[in-house]
Write a protein that holds these residues in place. Structure first.
Motif, PDB file in Angstrom:
ATOM      1  N   ALA A  63     -70.782  -2.258  -9.313  1.00  0.00           N
ATOM      2  CA  ALA A  63     -69.290  -2.591  -9.219  1.00  0.00           C
ATOM      3  C   ALA A  63     -68.839  -3.315 -10.446  1.00  0.00           C
ATOM      4  CB  ALA A  63     -68.879  -3.253  -7.924  1.00  0.00           C
ATOM      5  N   MET A  64     -69.631  -4.266 -10.783  1.00  0.00           N
ATOM      6  CA  MET A  64     -69.091  -5.048 -11.954  1.00  0.00           C
ATOM      7  C   MET A  64     -69.038  -4.315 -13.359  1.00  0.00           C
ATOM      8  SD  MET A  64     -68.141  -8.038 -12.677  1.00  0.00           S
ATOM      9  CE  MET A  64     -66.803  -7.914 -13.986  1.00  0.00           C
ATOM     10  N   LYS A  65     -69.905  -3.630 -13.429  1.00  0.00           N
ATOM     11  CA  LYS A  65     -70.087  -2.743 -14.555  1.00  0.00           C
ATOM     12  C   LYS A  65     -68.908  -1.683 -14.720  1.00  0.00           C
ATOM     13  CE  LYS A  65     -75.113  -2.695 -14.201  1.00  0.00           C
ATOM     14  NZ  LYS A  65     -76.401  -2.034 -13.611  1.00  0.00           N
ATOM     15  N   LEU A  66     -68.529  -1.086 -13.553  1.00  0.00           N
ATOM     16  CA  LEU A  66     -67.426  -0.154 -13.521  1.00  0.00           C
ATOM     17  C   LEU A  66     -66.188  -0.702 -13.579  1.00  0.00           C
ATOM     18  CD1 LEU A  66     -66.645   2.742 -12.951  1.00  0.00           C
ATOM     19  CD2 LEU A  66     -66.497   2.096 -10.495  1.00  0.00           C
ATOM     20  N   ALA A  67     -66.008  -2.007 -12.994  1.00  0.00           N
ATOM     21  CA  ALA A  67     -65.077  -2.608 -13.079  1.00  0.00           C
ATOM     22  C   ALA A  67     -64.425  -2.948 -14.548  1.00  0.00           C
ATOM     23  CB  ALA A  67     -64.917  -4.041 -12.235  1.00  0.00           C
ATOM     24  N   VAL A  68     -65.333  -3.459 -15.531  1.00  0.00           N
ATOM     25  CA  VAL A  68     -64.908  -3.822 -16.761  1.00  0.00           C
ATOM     26  C   VAL A  68     -64.706  -2.497 -17.525  1.00  0.00           C
ATOM     27  CG1 VAL A  68     -66.022  -5.958 -16.690  1.00  0.00           C
ATOM     28  CG2 VAL A  68     -67.281  -3.811 -17.509  1.00  0.00           C
ATOM     29  N   ILE A  69     -65.215  -1.199 -17.179  1.00  0.00           N
ATOM     30  CA  ILE A  69     -64.859  -0.179 -17.844  1.00  0.00           C
ATOM     31  C   ILE A  69     -63.573   0.164 -17.475  1.00  0.00           C
ATOM     32  CG2 ILE A  69     -65.382   2.298 -18.105  1.00  0.00           C
ATOM     33  CD1 ILE A  69     -68.352   1.481 -17.818  1.00  0.00           C
ATOM     34  N   LEU A 176     -72.209  -8.772  -6.212  1.00  0.00           N
ATOM     35  CA  LEU A 176     -70.802  -8.823  -6.417  1.00  0.00           C
ATOM     36  C   LEU A 176     -70.196  -7.479  -5.657  1.00  0.00           C
ATOM     37  CD1 LEU A 176     -70.347 -10.027 -10.070  1.00  0.00           C
ATOM     38  CD2 LEU A 176     -69.329 -11.143  -7.698  1.00  0.00           C
ATOM     39  N   LEU A 177     -69.188  -7.700  -4.785  1.00  0.00           N
ATOM     40  CA  LEU A 177     -68.551  -6.508  -4.268  1.00  0.00           C
ATOM     41  C   LEU A 177     -67.428  -5.946  -4.963  1.00  0.00           C
ATOM     42  CD1 LEU A 177     -68.018  -7.963  -0.638  1.00  0.00           C
ATOM     43  CD2 LEU A 177     -69.908  -6.329  -1.709  1.00  0.00           C
ATOM     44  N   ALA A 178     -67.061  -4.852  -4.786  1.00  0.00           N
ATOM     45  CA  ALA A 178     -65.861  -4.258  -5.574  1.00  0.00           C
ATOM     46  C   ALA A 178     -64.779  -5.169  -6.042  1.00  0.00           C
ATOM     47  CB  ALA A 178     -65.684  -2.822  -5.209  1.00  0.00           C
ATOM     48  N   ARG A 179     -63.996  -5.610  -4.861  1.00  0.00           N
ATOM     49  CA  ARG A 179     -62.998  -6.370  -5.028  1.00  0.00           C
ATOM     50  C   ARG A 179     -63.175  -7.716  -5.807  1.00  0.00           C
ATOM     51  NH1 ARG A 179     -64.699  -7.273   0.427  1.00  0.00           N
ATOM     52  NH2 ARG A 179     -64.969  -9.500   1.044  1.00  0.00           N
ATOM     53  N   GLU A 180     -64.478  -8.421  -5.692  1.00  0.00           N
ATOM     54  CA  GLU A 180     -64.807  -9.533  -6.637  1.00  0.00           C
ATOM     55  C   GLU A 180     -65.063  -9.016  -7.980  1.00  0.00           C
ATOM     56  OE1 GLU A 180     -67.237 -11.639  -2.903  1.00  0.00           O
ATOM     57  OE2 GLU A 180     -68.424 -10.324  -4.205  1.00  0.00           O
ATOM     58  N   ALA A 181     -65.574  -8.242  -8.015  1.00  0.00           N
ATOM     59  CA  ALA A 181     -65.927  -7.494  -9.514  1.00  0.00           C
ATOM     60  C   ALA A 181     -64.654  -7.338 -10.317  1.00  0.00           C
ATOM     61  CB  ALA A 181     -66.691  -6.330  -9.759  1.00  0.00           C
ATOM     62  N   ALA A 182     -63.633  -6.633  -9.579  1.00  0.00           N
ATOM     63  CA  ALA A 182     -62.455  -6.224  -9.943  1.00  0.00           C
ATOM     64  C   ALA A 182     -61.416  -7.655 -10.377  1.00  0.00           C
ATOM     65  CB  ALA A 182     -61.423  -5.435  -8.949  1.00  0.00           C
ATOM     66  N   LEU A 183     -61.740  -8.660  -9.526  1.00  0.00           N
ATOM     67  CA  LEU A 183     -61.005  -9.835  -9.971  1.00  0.00           C
ATOM     68  C   LEU A 183     -61.447 -10.398 -11.105  1.00  0.00           C
ATOM     69  CD1 LEU A 183     -58.842 -11.824  -9.087  1.00  0.00           C
ATOM     70  CD2 LEU A 183     -60.597 -12.958  -7.425  1.00  0.00           C
ATOM     71  N   LEU A 184     -62.752 -10.507 -11.187  1.00  0.00           N
ATOM     72  CA  LEU A 184     -63.638 -10.977 -12.622  1.00  0.00           C
ATOM     73  C   LEU A 184     -63.035 -10.211 -13.797  1.00  0.00           C
ATOM     74  CD1 LEU A 184     -67.048 -11.691 -11.439  1.00  0.00           C
ATOM     75  CD2 LEU A 184     -65.318 -13.579 -12.151  1.00  0.00           C
ATOM     76  N   ALA A 185     -63.003  -8.765 -13.601  1.00  0.00           N
ATOM     77  CA  ALA A 185     -62.490  -7.905 -14.867  1.00  0.00           C
ATOM     78  C   ALA A 185     -61.082  -8.333 -15.058  1.00  0.00           C
ATOM     79  CB  ALA A 185     -62.907  -6.511 -14.369  1.00  0.00           C
ATOM     80  N   ALA A 186     -60.469  -8.862 -14.243  1.00  0.00           N
ATOM     81  CA  ALA A 186     -58.807  -8.792 -14.082  1.00  0.00           C
ATOM     82  C   ALA A 186     -58.554 -10.120 -15.249  1.00  0.00           C
ATOM     83  CB  ALA A 186     -58.195  -8.970 -13.040  1.00  0.00           C
ATOM     84  N   VAL A 187     -59.379 -11.158 -15.307  1.00  0.00           N
ATOM     85  CA  VAL A 187     -59.116 -12.342 -16.170  1.00  0.00           C
ATOM     86  C   VAL A 187     -59.580 -12.011 -17.635  1.00  0.00           C
ATOM     87  CG1 VAL A 187     -59.399 -13.637 -13.853  1.00  0.00           C
ATOM     88  CG2 VAL A 187     -61.296 -13.445 -15.675  1.00  0.00           C
ATOM     89  N   LEU A 188     -60.270 -10.919 -17.687  1.00  0.00           N
ATOM     90  CA  LEU A 188     -61.025 -10.813 -19.103  1.00  0.00           C
ATOM     91  C   LEU A 188     -59.745 -10.689 -20.404  1.00  0.00           C
ATOM     92  CD1 LEU A 188     -63.802  -8.287 -18.447  1.00  0.00           C
ATOM     93  CD2 LEU A 188     -63.881 -10.568 -19.112  1.00  0.00           C
ATOM     94  N   PRO A 189     -58.710 -10.468 -20.105  1.00  0.00           N
ATOM     95  CA  PRO A 189     -57.619 -10.642 -21.463  1.00  0.00           C
ATOM     96  C   PRO A 189     -57.358 -12.123 -21.888  1.00  0.00           C
ATOM     97  CG  PRO A 189     -56.739  -8.890 -19.788  1.00  0.00           C
ATOM     98  CD  PRO A 189     -57.991  -9.662 -19.020  1.00  0.00           C
ATOM     99  N   ASN A 190     -57.358 -13.019 -20.728  1.00  0.00           N
ATOM    100  CA  ASN A 190     -57.297 -14.292 -21.009  1.00  0.00           C
ATOM    101  C   ASN A 190     -57.802 -15.218 -20.002  1.00  0.00           C
ATOM    102  OD1 ASN A 190     -56.195 -16.860 -21.721  1.00  0.00           O
ATOM    103  ND2 ASN A 190     -54.388 -16.117 -22.695  1.00  0.00           N
ATOM    104  N   PRO A 191     -59.085 -15.551 -20.090  1.00  0.00           N
ATOM    105  CA  PRO A 191     -59.989 -16.167 -19.040  1.00  0.00           C
ATOM    106  C   PRO A 191     -59.601 -17.669 -18.848  1.00  0.00           C
ATOM    107  CG  PRO A 191     -61.347 -15.881 -20.834  1.00  0.00           C
ATOM    108  CD  PRO A 191     -60.227 -15.225 -21.110  1.00  0.00           C
ATOM    109  N   ILE A 192     -58.560 -18.114 -19.677  1.00  0.00           N
ATOM    110  CA  ILE A 192     -58.192 -19.601 -19.679  1.00  0.00           C
ATOM    111  C   ILE A 192     -56.931 -19.642 -18.751  1.00  0.00           C
ATOM    112  CG2 ILE A 192     -57.499 -21.697 -20.843  1.00  0.00           C
ATOM    113  CD1 ILE A 192     -60.349 -20.873 -21.202  1.00  0.00           C
ATOM    114  N   LEU A 193     -55.765 -18.603 -19.281  1.00  0.00           N
ATOM    115  CA  LEU A 193     -54.604 -18.849 -18.550  1.00  0.00           C
ATOM    116  C   LEU A 193     -54.779 -18.092 -17.132  1.00  0.00           C
ATOM    117  CD1 LEU A 193     -52.158 -17.936 -21.135  1.00  0.00           C
ATOM    118  CD2 LEU A 193     -52.740 -20.259 -20.162  1.00  0.00           C
TER     119      LEU A 193
END
Length: 226
Positions: A63-69, A176-193
């Motif tokens: 799920a994490m691999k797919l989420a970042v793609i 990691l579950l799909a919803r958790e992986a998607a949340l991690l992937a969601a911060v990638l544009p700016n993981p500080i803000l």
């Protein structure tokens, strides 16, 4: 010309060798991690702690691999490092004066995070393109994604999906579950803000969008093409 040829060959060897070595060896650090350490030292940030732990491909949740793609590069399996269609669309979008949109592929982001600095100069972009070509030429797609997931920043001092999973969900990356992986992937544009531990309405909306994209890509069966 002899001296110039030797300089060019030396530069090629200096850049090609680490790419070949890292095809099989986990990177002990990255350019971005080193920059973070230097920045914390210069700012005398005694609270800073860098967290990084390598985890192999087999121990990362599909799920994490797919989420970042889904979030960062939906044509990852089809291009040779550069998504020209996305770049053209981003240029047109930015020409209209809208919020700037990037078009970097996962391969480009891996090259930048691993080997380069955060500057926006043309020289850095040229170096990024050069390393991107090397990664695509000498690494399979799975290796590019594996290293990206291990060196991407997910919060202040938190690098790699292993540490992110333990910091935010108290579980190994393999669980990691799909919803958790998607949340991690969601911060990638700016993981500080954008913070996993304090998700804003925007971040939650982006997670839902990523989950929809994951389904539209066909779920984790999409990874079989890598």
């Amino acid at each position: 010309m002899g001296a110039l040829r030797r300089i060019v060959l030396a530069l090629l060897a200096a850049t090609l060798l680490p790419v070949l070595v890292l095809r099989w060896i986990p990177p002990p650090t990255s350019a971005f991690m080193l920059a973070a350490r230097v920045s914390a030292f210069l700012e005398d940030d005694r609270q800073f702690r860098l967290r990084y732990q390598w985890v192999p491909w087999e121990e990362i949740s599909p799920a994490m691999k797919l989420a970042v793609i889904a979030a960062e590069d939906q044509r990852f399996g089809d291009h040779f490092g550069f998504d020209w269609n996305a770049m053209a669309q981003a240029w047109q979008h930015n020409q209209r004066g809208l919020r700037p949109r990037g078009a970097s592929t996962l391969s480009q982001q891996t090259a930048k995070n691993l080997f380069l600095c955060r500057s926006r100069s043309y020289l850095r972009k040229a170096a990024e393109a050069y390393f991107t070509v090397l990664l695509e030429a000498f690494w399979p797609k799975r290796r590019i994604l594996e290293i990206y997931l291990n060196i991407a920043q997910f919060g202040k001092g938190i690098y790699g999906v292993s540490e992110a999973s333990r910091a935010y969900f108290r579980k190994p990356a393999s669980q990691l579950l799909a919803r958790e992986a998607a949340l991690l992937a969601a911060v990638l544009p700016n993981p500080i803000l954008l913070r996993v531990d304090q998700p804003s309405p925007y971040l939650l909306k982006r997670r839902l969008w990523i989950l929809r994209q994951m389904r539209q890509l066909g779920g984790t069966a999409h990874l079989a093409g890598l």
